[in-house]
Motif scaffolding. Structure first.
Motif, PDB file in Angstrom:
ATOM      1  N   MET B  20       0.854  -0.924  -0.139  1.00 61.55           N
ATOM      2  CA  MET B  20      -0.055  -0.134  -0.080  1.00 61.55           C
ATOM      3  C   MET B  20       0.696   1.471   0.223  1.00 61.55           C
ATOM      4  O   MET B  20       0.327   2.284  -0.337  1.00 61.55           O
ATOM      5  N   ALA B  21       1.888   0.968   0.516  1.00 61.81           N
ATOM      6  CA  ALA B  21       3.080   2.549   0.395  1.00 61.81           C
ATOM      7  C   ALA B  21       3.409   2.284  -0.944  1.00 61.81           C
ATOM      8  O   ALA B  21       3.642   4.171  -0.678  1.00 61.81           O
ATOM      9  N   LEU B  22       3.333   1.577  -1.389  1.00 61.65           N
ATOM     10  CA  LEU B  22       3.586   2.202  -3.025  1.00 61.65           C
ATOM     11  C   LEU B  22       2.886   3.037  -3.547  1.00 61.65           C
ATOM     12  O   LEU B  22       0.738   2.664  -4.029  1.00 61.65           O
ATOM     13  N   PRO B  23       3.065   4.171  -4.550  1.00 59.79           N
ATOM     14  CA  PRO B  23       2.134   4.905  -4.990  1.00 59.79           C
ATOM     15  C   PRO B  23       0.978   4.714  -6.075  1.00 59.79           C
ATOM     16  O   PRO B  23       2.478   3.946  -7.093  1.00 59.79           O
ATOM     17  N   VAL B  42      -3.221  -7.579  -6.073  1.00 56.56           N
ATOM     18  CA  VAL B  42      -2.500  -6.502  -5.783  1.00 56.56           C
ATOM     19  C   VAL B  42      -3.775  -5.370  -6.303  1.00 56.56           C
ATOM     20  O   VAL B  42      -3.541  -5.674  -8.600  1.00 56.56           O
ATOM     21  N   MET B  43      -4.941  -4.412  -5.837  1.00 51.77           N
ATOM     22  CA  MET B  43      -5.378  -3.267  -6.684  1.00 51.77           C
ATOM     23  C   MET B  43      -4.922  -2.345  -7.451  1.00 51.77           C
ATOM     24  O   MET B  43      -4.221  -1.544  -6.423  1.00 51.77           O
ATOM     25  N   LEU B  51       4.886   0.839 -12.672  1.00 54.66           N
ATOM     26  CA  LEU B  51       4.451   0.255 -10.977  1.00 54.66           C
ATOM     27  C   LEU B  51       4.835  -1.242 -10.856  1.00 54.66           C
ATOM     28  O   LEU B  51       5.259  -1.504  -9.885  1.00 54.66           O
ATOM     29  N   ARG B  52       4.507  -1.607 -12.439  1.00 53.41           N
ATOM     30  CA  ARG B  52       4.344  -3.155 -12.447  1.00 53.41           C
ATOM     31  C   ARG B  52       5.746  -3.464 -12.501  1.00 53.41           C
ATOM     32  O   ARG B  52       6.239  -4.820 -11.275  1.00 53.41           O
ATOM     33  N   ALA B  53       7.045  -3.373 -12.315  1.00 52.08           N
ATOM     34  CA  ALA B  53       8.069  -3.204 -12.149  1.00 52.08           C
ATOM     35  C   ALA B  53       8.695  -3.733 -10.652  1.00 52.08           C
ATOM     36  O   ALA B  53       9.731  -3.775 -10.220  1.00 52.08           O
ATOM     37  N   LYS B  54       7.795  -2.748  -9.941  1.00 52.95           N
ATOM     38  CA  LYS B  54       7.937  -1.956  -8.257  1.00 52.95           C
ATOM     39  C   LYS B  54       7.755  -3.415  -7.296  1.00 52.95           C
ATOM     40  O   LYS B  54       7.682  -3.728  -5.889  1.00 52.95           O
ATOM     41  N   LEU B  55       6.647  -4.187  -7.697  1.00 51.61           N
ATOM     42  CA  LEU B  55       5.934  -4.682  -7.501  1.00 51.61           C
ATOM     43  C   LEU B  55       6.678  -6.440  -7.905  1.00 51.61           C
ATOM     44  O   LEU B  55       6.478  -6.701  -8.835  1.00 51.61           O
ATOM     45  N   PRO B  63       1.693 -16.895  -5.601  1.00 57.95           N
ATOM     46  CA  PRO B  63       1.607 -15.877  -6.768  1.00 57.95           C
ATOM     47  C   PRO B  63       0.753 -14.103  -6.203  1.00 57.95           C
ATOM     48  O   PRO B  63      -0.180 -14.262  -5.478  1.00 57.95           O
ATOM     49  N   VAL B  64       1.086 -13.438  -7.188  1.00 63.08           N
ATOM     50  CA  VAL B  64       1.009 -11.637  -6.577  1.00 63.08           C
ATOM     51  C   VAL B  64       0.281 -12.175  -8.138  1.00 63.08           C
ATOM     52  O   VAL B  64       0.454 -12.374  -9.159  1.00 63.08           O
ATOM     53  N   ARG B  65      -0.869 -11.121  -8.492  1.00 63.34           N
ATOM     54  CA  ARG B  65      -1.571 -10.881  -9.316  1.00 63.34           C
ATOM     55  C   ARG B  65      -2.166  -9.413  -9.222  1.00 63.34           C
ATOM     56  O   ARG B  65      -2.699  -8.670  -8.658  1.00 63.34           O
TER      57      ARG B  65
END
Lengths: 507, 80
Positions: B20-23, B42-43, B51-55, B63-65
């Protein structure tokens, strides 16, 4: 005409038929709700249009069997599809006086019959063009039907799973129109490349113009999206923030404080007063997250199941739902009930939208699955929109709950008692008695508008509690709730139109 | 990817604050991958390459979607 090219045309038109049929629910859903009746109307119109198209196409193909003629039918269908976004509002308004069923049927006929009938002409035309000898007709017609149907299968899957969620309605209509112009150009190519090129350029130009047409949402509309389940819109109006699903109200909060402005949330909160301290809530149907926030602020641990991740995202982005309020699970409610091993003090069915009632969540079997997840002394809560306190739907749900719970109480929220509103139903094997002192002091809460609304809503719901006596148990096997929800859906839409201007409700 | 060592809900609770800390991240939820495997959803308000690169692609074996479901034609978030 080249046979391969002809089968490409057949595949493209077959795909367009299914995309249009499915998309019909999104074109008309915001005005009528996506109900059993809307789907029945769309399927009936599609089949009737295809039947007409088959008959006409067979006759035209016998008289003038040419690819050029076929291309005209496809191009006109493409033009009609491009015009659908412009036609739908006037058509829906013109059909408004026909009652909900009549209006949706007439709107479906006017908007979708012409292009689908034109696409219906493609099959017989293709059979005639591809058959060089009478002996071939059986095989050719079989191939044409197979190719067309297979393309429809692919289109049906792609439309629901990918195209609507990714492109949205308007862009997808443009894509279908462009596809039909490409099919028209292929059909026209047999009579000359120049004509085919003209069709391609004209189609691309019209599609580009349609995409470039400014689609400015009113400033009050904060978000507008097509999810796999509904058309979702968030808007601010007169100090309140609304979450609309298919044009009906799902969530209303104070746009400044984000406190709920729906009495049912506070009627349901009374279930928490049956417990001495904090407990654990399973909420089935997140919506804008109002209920989650009310229980979370009381220190309850909340798991919220929501089938539509777009709704969950709207709740987070526009209704201040934060991860510490609840553990959100994207899943079907019954699937989750069967899958989870957790137990809860309260299981709250809040997934009964006014636009459509998920029938599988108001059955004895669904409530039994929920009861299996209740801790001893737990309470099942169901929130249902009704027209009046004595609505047959409330009676039926109470009867269904009574089949498996010792105590059932209905808490009304509408005033006067015959008005549209919500009935919150509590069911448990323990006595359901809310202490009077926990209801709150309406006079003491006068200075805080949100708190005053909360306290008044709690008092009204509890002091008017009743037990409906005349209903029939709903089961997975026997559940005519859709017959009743149509009237409720219609009443909700009338109410919504009184509260929110038409210009904000749908494009 | 190593198999998960603790339940998905616990992993979500542990990692949601950092996500959540990621803008651009607006929420998290338990969900499923297209093949049915449970995952962390992750919505995001807008799914940008940055942003995708940071997640992360996975969290403790789950797994993260990343999801920007549907096209939201909207003004910026006003509820922050």
């Amino acid at each position: 005409m080249n046979r391969f090219a002809l089968f490409v045309v057949v595949a493209l038109s077959g795909a367009a038929v299914l995309v249009l049929e499915i998309l019909g629910s999104r074109v008309l859903g915001p005005y009528y709700g996506v109900s059993l009746f809307l789907w029945s109307a769309l399927i009936a119109v599609t089949l009737a249009a295809l039947a007409c198209g088959y008959a006409l196409g067979g006759r035209w193909a016998t008289r003038v069997p040419s690819g050029a003629r076929l291309s005209v039918a496809l191009a006109i269908a493409g033009l009609w599809v491009l015009a659908l976004p412009l036609l739908r509002v006037p058509v829906v308004h013109a059909a408004g006086g026909l009652g909900p069923r009549g209006a949706m049927l007439v709107a479906a006929i006017v908007l979708f019959f012409p292009p689908l009938a034109l696409l219906g002409t493609v099959g017989p035309y293709a059979i005639r063009l591809a058959s060089r000898r009478v002996e071939e007709v059986g095989r050719v017609s079989g191939d044409v039907f197979a190719v067309s149907t297979l393309a429809s299968v692919v289109a049906a899957v792609a439309t629901g799973f990918v195209l609507i969620p990714v492109l949205g309605v308007t862009k997808l209509l443009v894509v279908i129109a462009l596809t039909l112009f490409v099919a028209a150009a292929i059909a026209r190519a047999s009579a000359g490349v120049a004509g085919a090129l003209i069709l391609l350029v004209a189609g691309a130009g019209l599609a580009a113009a349609a995409l470039a047409r400014p689609h400015r949402l009113p400033a009050a509309v904060l978000a507008d999206a097509d999810s796999p389940y509904a058309h979702v819109r968030v808007l601010d109006w007169k100090g309140q923030r609304f979450l609309l699903l298919d044009g009906t109200t799902q969530t209303v909060v104070n746009a400044e404080t984000f406190e709920p402005r729906q009495a049912y949330v506070y009627a349901a909160e009374l279930a928490a007063d049956l417990f001495p301290g904090r407990g654990r809530l399973l909420l089935l149907g997140l919506g804008g997250g109002s209920t989650v926030r009310v229980f979370a602020h009381r220190g309850w641990k909340v798991d919220a199941v929501e089938i539509d991740s777009t709704v969950a995202r709207m709740a987070a982005q526009f209704f201040r739902l934060r991860p510490f309020h609840a553990n959100v699970v994207i899943d079907d409610a019954r699937d989750y009930l069967r899958r989870t091993s957790a137990t809860y003090d309260i299981v709250f069915f809040d997934a009964y939208g006014s636009g459509a009632l998920p029938f599988h969540l108001v059955t004895r079997e669904a409530f039994a699955e929920a009861k299996a997840r209740l801790a001893p002394g737990g309470v099942l809560v169901a929130n249902v929109e009704t027209v009046g306190w004595r609505d047959p739907l409330a009676h039926a749900i109470v009867a269904t709950l009574k089949a498996d719970f010792r105590e059932v109480v209905a808490l009304p929220t509408s005033e006067p008692p015959n008005a549209l509103g919500n009935v919150v139903i509590l069911a448990s094997d323990r006595p359901i008695e809310v202490p009077e002192e926990s209801l709150g002091d309406p006079v003491g809460a006068l200075e805080d508008d949100d708190e005053h609304y909360r306290v008044i809503s709690r008092h009204h719901a509890w002091e008017n509690r009743y037990v409906p006596e005349h209903g029939r148990v709903l089961t997975d096997d026997w559940n005519p709730s859709a017959l009743r929800t149509e009237a409720i859906n219609f009443a909700d839409r009338k109410w919504t139109k009184r509260v929110i201007p038409d210009s904000l409700l749908a494009d | 990817m190593a198999p998960p060592s603790r339940p998905l809900a616990e992993v979500m609770a542990a990692h949601t604050p950092e996500l959540m800390a990621l803008p651009g991240v607006v929420g998290t939820a338990e969900s499923r991958m297209p093949d049915g495997r449970p995952c962390v959803l992750v919505m995001v308000a807008k799914s940008t390459p940055e942003l995708r690169a940071k997640l992360p692609r996975e969290l403790e074996g789950w797994p993260v979607r990343i999801e920007e479901t549907g096209e939201i034609r909207a003004m910026p978030d006003t509820s922050q």
